[in-house]
Motif scaffolding. Structure first.
Motif, PDB file in Angstrom:
ATOM      1  N   LEU A  84       0.816  -1.213   0.000  1.00 12.19           N
ATOM      2  CA  LEU A  84       0.000   0.000   0.000  1.00 12.19           C
ATOM      3  C   LEU A  84       0.850   1.263   0.000  1.00 12.19           C
ATOM      4  O   LEU A  84       0.386   2.321  -0.425  1.00 12.19           O
ATOM      5  CB  LEU A  84      -0.927   0.009   1.213  1.00 12.19           C
ATOM      6  CG  LEU A  84      -1.807  -1.228   1.384  1.00 12.19           C
ATOM      7  CD1 LEU A  84      -2.543  -1.167   2.715  1.00 12.19           C
ATOM      8  CD2 LEU A  84      -2.749  -1.388   0.211  1.00 12.19           C
ATOM      9  N   VAL A  85       2.095   1.169   0.490  1.00 10.67           N
ATOM     10  CA  VAL A  85       2.946   2.350   0.597  1.00 10.67           C
ATOM     11  C   VAL A  85       3.266   2.939  -0.776  1.00 10.67           C
ATOM     12  O   VAL A  85       3.008   4.121  -1.008  1.00 10.67           O
ATOM     13  CB  VAL A  85       4.213   2.058   1.427  1.00 10.67           C
ATOM     14  CG1 VAL A  85       5.165   3.237   1.415  1.00 10.67           C
ATOM     15  CG2 VAL A  85       3.830   1.692   2.861  1.00 10.67           C
ATOM     16  N   PRO A  86       3.796   2.163  -1.731  1.00 11.61           N
ATOM     17  CA  PRO A  86       4.039   2.754  -3.054  1.00 11.61           C
ATOM     18  C   PRO A  86       2.753   3.202  -3.748  1.00 11.61           C
ATOM     19  O   PRO A  86       2.766   4.145  -4.538  1.00 11.61           O
ATOM     20  CB  PRO A  86       4.718   1.639  -3.846  1.00 11.61           C
ATOM     21  CG  PRO A  86       5.108   0.597  -2.884  1.00 11.61           C
ATOM     22  CD  PRO A  86       4.324   0.812  -1.633  1.00 11.61           C
ATOM     23  N   LEU A  87       1.649   2.533  -3.436  1.00  7.64           N
ATOM     24  CA  LEU A  87       0.362   2.920  -4.033  1.00  7.64           C
ATOM     25  C   LEU A  87      -0.230   4.152  -3.369  1.00  7.64           C
ATOM     26  O   LEU A  87      -1.113   4.791  -3.930  1.00  7.64           O
ATOM     27  CB  LEU A  87      -0.637   1.762  -3.906  1.00  7.64           C
ATOM     28  CG  LEU A  87      -0.318   0.484  -4.668  1.00  7.64           C
ATOM     29  CD1 LEU A  87      -1.306  -0.611  -4.294  1.00  7.64           C
ATOM     30  CD2 LEU A  87      -0.328   0.736  -6.171  1.00  7.64           C
ATOM     31  N   ARG A  88       0.246   4.466  -2.133  1.00  7.73           N
ATOM     32  CA  ARG A  88      -0.340   5.534  -1.311  1.00  7.73           C
ATOM     33  C   ARG A  88      -1.839   5.322  -1.203  1.00  7.73           C
ATOM     34  O   ARG A  88      -2.648   6.244  -1.340  1.00  7.73           O
ATOM     35  CB  ARG A  88      -0.049   6.919  -1.901  1.00  7.73           C
ATOM     36  CG  ARG A  88       1.380   7.372  -1.715  1.00  7.73           C
ATOM     37  CD  ARG A  88       1.613   7.738  -0.253  1.00  7.73           C
ATOM     38  NE  ARG A  88       2.842   8.489  -0.076  1.00  7.73           N
ATOM     39  CZ  ARG A  88       3.918   8.015   0.520  1.00  7.73           C
ATOM     40  NH1 ARG A  88       3.913   6.800   0.990  1.00  7.73           N
ATOM     41  NH2 ARG A  88       4.984   8.743   0.661  1.00  7.73           N
ATOM     42  N   GLN A  89      -2.213   4.061  -0.905  1.00 14.01           N
ATOM     43  CA  GLN A  89      -3.612   3.670  -0.858  1.00 14.01           C
ATOM     44  C   GLN A  89      -3.981   3.119   0.515  1.00 14.01           C
ATOM     45  O   GLN A  89      -3.529   2.042   0.874  1.00 14.01           O
ATOM     46  CB  GLN A  89      -3.884   2.595  -1.921  1.00 14.01           C
ATOM     47  CG  GLN A  89      -5.297   2.066  -1.901  1.00 14.01           C
ATOM     48  CD  GLN A  89      -6.304   3.148  -2.164  1.00 14.01           C
ATOM     49  OE1 GLN A  89      -6.290   3.769  -3.216  1.00 14.01           O
ATOM     50  NE2 GLN A  89      -7.166   3.429  -1.198  1.00 14.01           N
ATOM     51  N   PRO A  90      -4.790   3.830   1.286  1.00 15.91           N
ATOM     52  CA  PRO A  90      -5.269   3.256   2.539  1.00 15.91           C
ATOM     53  C   PRO A  90      -6.165   2.047   2.251  1.00 15.91           C
ATOM     54  O   PRO A  90      -7.045   2.104   1.388  1.00 15.91           O
ATOM     55  CB  PRO A  90      -6.077   4.382   3.185  1.00 15.91           C
ATOM     56  CG  PRO A  90      -5.716   5.623   2.438  1.00 15.91           C
ATOM     57  CD  PRO A  90      -5.261   5.194   1.083  1.00 15.91           C
ATOM     58  N   ALA A  91      -5.913   0.953   2.943  1.00 16.50           N
ATOM     59  CA  ALA A  91      -6.704  -0.270   2.792  1.00 16.50           C
ATOM     60  C   ALA A  91      -6.506  -1.117   4.041  1.00 16.50           C
ATOM     61  O   ALA A  91      -5.581  -0.882   4.825  1.00 16.50           O
ATOM     62  CB  ALA A  91      -6.272  -1.032   1.534  1.00 16.50           C
ATOM     63  N   VAL A  92      -7.355  -2.118   4.208  1.00 11.32           N
ATOM     64  CA  VAL A  92      -7.271  -3.001   5.364  1.00 11.32           C
ATOM     65  C   VAL A  92      -7.386  -4.456   4.906  1.00 11.32           C
ATOM     66  O   VAL A  92      -7.993  -4.755   3.879  1.00 11.32           O
ATOM     67  CB  VAL A  92      -8.362  -2.688   6.412  1.00 11.32           C
ATOM     68  CG1 VAL A  92      -8.150  -1.308   7.022  1.00 11.32           C
ATOM     69  CG2 VAL A  92      -9.755  -2.802   5.807  1.00 11.32           C
ATOM     70  N   THR A  93      -6.830  -5.346   5.711  1.00 11.77           N
ATOM     71  CA  THR A  93      -6.912  -6.779   5.447  1.00 11.77           C
ATOM     72  C   THR A  93      -8.335  -7.259   5.683  1.00 11.77           C
ATOM     73  O   THR A  93      -8.911  -6.987   6.733  1.00 11.77           O
ATOM     74  CB  THR A  93      -5.988  -7.561   6.401  1.00 11.77           C
ATOM     75  OG1 THR A  93      -4.708  -6.963   6.452  1.00 11.77           O
ATOM     76  CG2 THR A  93      -5.876  -9.020   5.986  1.00 11.77           C
ATOM     77  N   VAL A  94      -8.885  -7.987   4.709  1.00 12.95           N
ATOM     78  CA  VAL A  94     -10.175  -8.640   4.932  1.00 12.95           C
ATOM     79  C   VAL A  94     -10.029 -10.157   4.916  1.00 12.95           C
ATOM     80  O   VAL A  94     -10.884 -10.869   5.437  1.00 12.95           O
ATOM     81  CB  VAL A  94     -11.273  -8.177   3.939  1.00 12.95           C
ATOM     82  CG1 VAL A  94     -11.582  -6.709   4.141  1.00 12.95           C
ATOM     83  CG2 VAL A  94     -10.905  -8.468   2.511  1.00 12.95           C
ATOM     84  N   LYS A  95      -8.942 -10.663   4.332  1.00 10.99           N
ATOM     85  CA  LYS A  95      -8.705 -12.101   4.319  1.00 10.99           C
ATOM     86  C   LYS A  95      -7.218 -12.354   4.137  1.00 10.99           C
ATOM     87  O   LYS A  95      -6.557 -11.664   3.361  1.00 10.99           O
ATOM     88  CB  LYS A  95      -9.485 -12.765   3.182  1.00 10.99           C
ATOM     89  CG  LYS A  95      -9.375 -14.276   3.175  1.00 10.99           C
ATOM     90  CD  LYS A  95     -10.287 -14.877   2.117  1.00 10.99           C
ATOM     91  CE  LYS A  95     -10.215 -16.385   2.199  1.00 10.99           C
ATOM     92  NZ  LYS A  95     -11.124 -17.001   1.226  1.00 10.99           N
ATOM     93  N   LEU A  96      -6.709 -13.351   4.861  1.00  9.86           N
ATOM     94  CA  LEU A  96      -5.317 -13.768   4.704  1.00  9.86           C
ATOM     95  C   LEU A  96      -5.267 -15.279   4.803  1.00  9.86           C
ATOM     96  O   LEU A  96      -5.636 -15.845   5.844  1.00  9.86           O
ATOM     97  CB  LEU A  96      -4.427 -13.140   5.792  1.00  9.86           C
ATOM     98  CG  LEU A  96      -2.967 -13.586   5.795  1.00  9.86           C
ATOM     99  CD1 LEU A  96      -2.254 -13.164   4.520  1.00  9.86           C
ATOM    100  CD2 LEU A  96      -2.248 -13.007   7.014  1.00  9.86           C
TER     101      LEU A  96
END
Length: 167
Positions: A84-96
């Protein structure tokens, strides 16, 4: 959608140059230097791949001399989040999903890599691999979902707390 494990990574854009980048935030369990339990994964961008290096010690032990499966999974999750850092995109884990392939011994030099394998709307599909030299310790497939910065603010973050994501 079934994602090919040998997928060609999607581009990570040009917002962050190749090389090292800062932790998600100082208290991050995986990469934060202020968290006493952190293995302090040091991430860098290499083209369209994110690579992290770290070691695990007695704080991360499960069976004697071996890392707990939870810290192995956490390293894969943190590497997924590092995309997410290079994308500068806030996101969260929903499945791993984690596949353990070999024991992770303590006091070894580990490398964790992550690629963005696919995108569908707000969903990011991220593939990760943890290695000890040529030995694959574990692989992961994560689904993250993009969120607005307000998601983190509603949970107690202040503007600038997640500067690595532009939040």
């Amino acid at each position: 959608m079934d994602h090919d494990r040998d997928a060609v990574p999607l581009p990570l854009g040009d917002l962050v140059a190749d090389g090292p980048f800062p932790p998600h935030h100082p208290g991050c369990f995986g990469c934060g230097p202020a968290n006493p339990a952190s293995p302090r994964i040091a991430f860098e961008r290499r083209g369209d791949t994110v690579r992290g290096t770290f070691t695990m010690d007695e704080r991360h032990q499960g069976a004697p001399g071996v890392a707990h499966g939870g810290i192995v999974a956490a390293a894969l999750d943190d590497a997924s989040g590092a995309i997410l850092v290079p994308l500068r995109q806030p996101a969260v884990t929903v499945k791993l999903d984690v596949t353990f392939r070999a024991p992770a011994r303590l006091h070894r030099d580990y490398v964790v890599t992550a690629i963005l394998a696919a995108r569908e709307g707000r969903k990011l599909f991220i593939d990760t691999t943890l290695t000890d030299g040529d030995t694959v310790i574990a692989t992961g497939r994560a689904i993250f979902v993009e969120v607005a910065p307000e998601h983190f603010f509603s949970l107690g973050a202040a503007p600038g707390d997640l500067h690595s994501l532009g939040v």
